[in-house]
Structure formats: C-alpha cells, structure tokens
Design an enzyme around this catalytic site. Structure first.
Site, PDB file in Angstrom:
ATOM      1  N   ASP A 173     -22.923 -22.144  -9.797  1.00  6.61           N
ATOM      2  CA  ASP A 173     -21.737 -21.690  -9.074  1.00  6.61           C
ATOM      3  C   ASP A 173     -21.918 -21.905  -7.573  1.00  6.61           C
ATOM      4  O   ASP A 173     -23.023 -21.738  -7.030  1.00  6.61           O
ATOM      5  CB  ASP A 173     -21.521 -20.199  -9.369  1.00  6.61           C
ATOM      6  CG  ASP A 173     -20.322 -19.618  -8.656  1.00  6.61           C
ATOM      7  OD1 ASP A 173     -19.202 -20.060  -8.940  1.00  6.61           O
ATOM      8  OD2 ASP A 173     -20.526 -18.740  -7.791  1.00  6.61           O
TER       9      ASP A 173
ATOM     10  N   GLU B 217     -20.762 -26.929  -9.395  1.00  3.69           N
ATOM     11  CA  GLU B 217     -19.369 -26.677  -9.018  1.00  3.69           C
ATOM     12  C   GLU B 217     -19.110 -27.420  -7.707  1.00  3.69           C
ATOM     13  O   GLU B 217     -19.060 -26.819  -6.633  1.00  3.69           O
ATOM     14  CB  GLU B 217     -19.101 -25.181  -8.851  1.00  3.69           C
ATOM     15  CG  GLU B 217     -17.622 -24.894  -8.613  1.00  3.69           C
ATOM     16  CD  GLU B 217     -17.357 -23.521  -8.024  1.00  3.69           C
ATOM     17  OE1 GLU B 217     -16.167 -23.150  -7.948  1.00  3.69           O
ATOM     18  OE2 GLU B 217     -18.305 -22.826  -7.634  1.00  3.69           O
TER      19      GLU B 217
END
Length: 308
Positions: A193, A235
């Site tokens: 993330d 990401e």
C-alpha cells in the site's frame, strides 16, 4: 517441489474487501468463513488469485490504519479461520496476496502510543519535529500533526495514520518480520500500500523520491532472501514513466497500471479509443521487457465502473 508451476504475477486476481463480501454468521459483516464458502464460486469464474484488503486489527472499517500486524480483526474472524481459508484456497489452486501497509501505522498502534509517550526507541520509528519543514499531505493541507507535547509528527494521509520512518533500519526489520510471519503461514505475497510514499525526498517531495525507489529495491531483495518465492505488487498510483522506473530501477515484481485505468474508463465514457491506443503504445515503449502490470477497471478507491 515447487508449490506452483506458474508465476504469481500471472492470471486473474480478484480483490476482496472481506467485511462487505460474504457474511457467515448473520451479524451483517462479511468474514473469512463467508469468503471461504464462496471460493468454489470464485474458482468457477476463472479467478486464479485473490487480493485481500487489510484484515488486521484496526479501529476503522477500511483497515488501512493497523494496530496489530500479526492479528486478524475479530469482526472478520480468527487466525484459525484464516488458516482454514488458506487451506481451502490452496485446494482450489488460488494464489493469495495480502495488503501490507508499510508507510504508516494506526495512531493507536502500541509503537506509536509508546513513541508519543516519549519512549526513545519508538520515538525514532516515526518522524517528530519541533519546527518541521512544510510538507503537503496526500489529501492537501499540512502533513504534520500536533503531538500534544510541543512537537508535530508526520502523517501524509491523516492524523490517525502516522508515517513510519523507514530510514530507521529497525523499522525496516520490523516490517520484514511482519512479512515473514504471513509468508510462513502460506501467503504468496503482498500488495504494498502507498508504495510511492514510504520514504520522503530530501527536497520535500512526498512521492517517488530516489530514496523511495531504493527502499523498494532493498525491501524486495531482503524479502526474497528470506522467502525466495515472495511476490510484491505496488500501489503505483502515478505516471507511466515513473511506474516503469519502479520495474527498471527498483526490481518491482508487478505494478498496478493506473494510467491505463484512467484512459480506459475515459475511452468507454467518450466512446473513443484514440487516447487508449496512445497509452498502449506508450506502455510498449516505456516498460522494460518482462515488467508485469495489473490491468484493472476499478478498486476500493474508485467508484464502480458501472456508476462512473
């Protein structure tokens, strides 16, 4: 013997936000047992892998502010439920990628609680400054938040998500230990993330700094030293040339093709493929050979494609 014949970056992955997917006990919250019961359906769809958004303990519904990286949120189930899910996924030949939130923790995580209380060790796991240089957060406004003791701490997203300082080797080791814990259980890899924000630049930049690419390269290498089959997808919510650099210069296993997502949805809305063709040509020129990109039309950060 190898557990899998194919590369973990191949195939069709299905993103699951567990608490909204399938409820097994009637409490109105999706859970791991419910997901496990639906694995035959997902396999029948042709799904070859699953990406689960955070399932760790967290005070929020979305789970991206973690309070215990080694625990399952009790509303989603138990560790026994998770292990049963892994066994069932293996039985259906489904790979599994877990969200790993390395950029920040929850402000309720024991690490940050200790840091805020003045523990000198954990104080260095975050960034506290008396007179910090101005930084704009990802959502606008200051990235610095009042610690209540005359200092401010860095939180690029919101105050409830204080940034971990990965310039500190202890922080890196702690996250490698977290990753190893889940890999030992049978997870195939991680969606990292906020991968572009892990280490800030010396010039005040908060995304895609040279030091950040160096972190991605080093973290991936260390992870594969401990678990040779470990897989990382980033990401990578940024431009095509920058995403290509994560592959070329940092050895990232796989990226999410956000520029293609943006152009693809615009092409559908405009009923025109002109810009889409240009983006596909750019991809062919920009990415190094063998760079694997995740093509998608939506995720938890965007509206449903049918609603856009």
């Amino acid at each position: 013997a190898e557990r899998w014949a194919s590369d973990p970056g191949d195939g069709v992955y299905y993103q699951v936000f567990v608490r909204s997917f399938q409820d097994s006990d009637g409490d109105g919250i999706g859970d791991l047992r419910g997901l496990t019961a639906r694995l035959p359906y997902l396999a029948d769809l042709g799904i070859t892998g699953l990406w689960l958004t955070p399932i760790h303990t967290s005070p929020s519904y979305h789970g991206y502010d973690v309070t215990d990286y080694r625990a399952i949120h009790p509303e989603l189930g138990t560790m026994a439920d998770f292990l049963a899910f892994l066994d069932a996924a293996l039985g259906h030949a489904l790979r599994f990628v877990l969200d790993l939130v390395v950029n920040h923790s929850s402000d309720r995580h024991p690490w940050f609680v200790a840091a805020r209380a003045g523990d000198p060790r954990f104080r260095d796991w975050y960034r506290f400054e008396s007179e910090p240089e101005p930084l704009i957060g990802t959502l606008g406004g200051s990235a610095w938040h009042d610690a209540g003791d005359g200092t401010r701490y860095l939180g690029l997203f919101v105050a409830e998500m204080p940034d971990l300082d990965h310039r500190n080797p202890e922080v890196v080791e702690a996250m490698l230990d977290v990753a190893a814990f889940w890999l030992d259980l049978g997870v195939d890899g991680f969606r990292i993330d906020a991968i572009q924000h892990v280490v800030e630049g010396e010039d005040g930049g908060i995304a895609n700094a040279p030091a950040n690419l160096a972190w991605v390269e080093a973290f991936g290498a260390r992870l594969r030293e401990r678990h040779p089959g470990a897989f990382m997808v980033g990401e990578t919510w940024t431009s095509t040339p920058t995403i290509a650099a994560y592959h070329r210069d940092a050895g990232l296993d796989m990226s999410f093709d956000y520029p293609l997502w943006r152009v693809l949805t615009a092409a559908l809305q405009a009923r025109s493929a002109i810009d889409l063709r240009a983006q596909l040509e750019l991809n062919e020129d920009a990415y190094p050979e063998g760079a694997r990109r995740g093509t998608f039309v939506g995720n938890h950060d965007q509206p449903r494609a049918a609603s856009a």
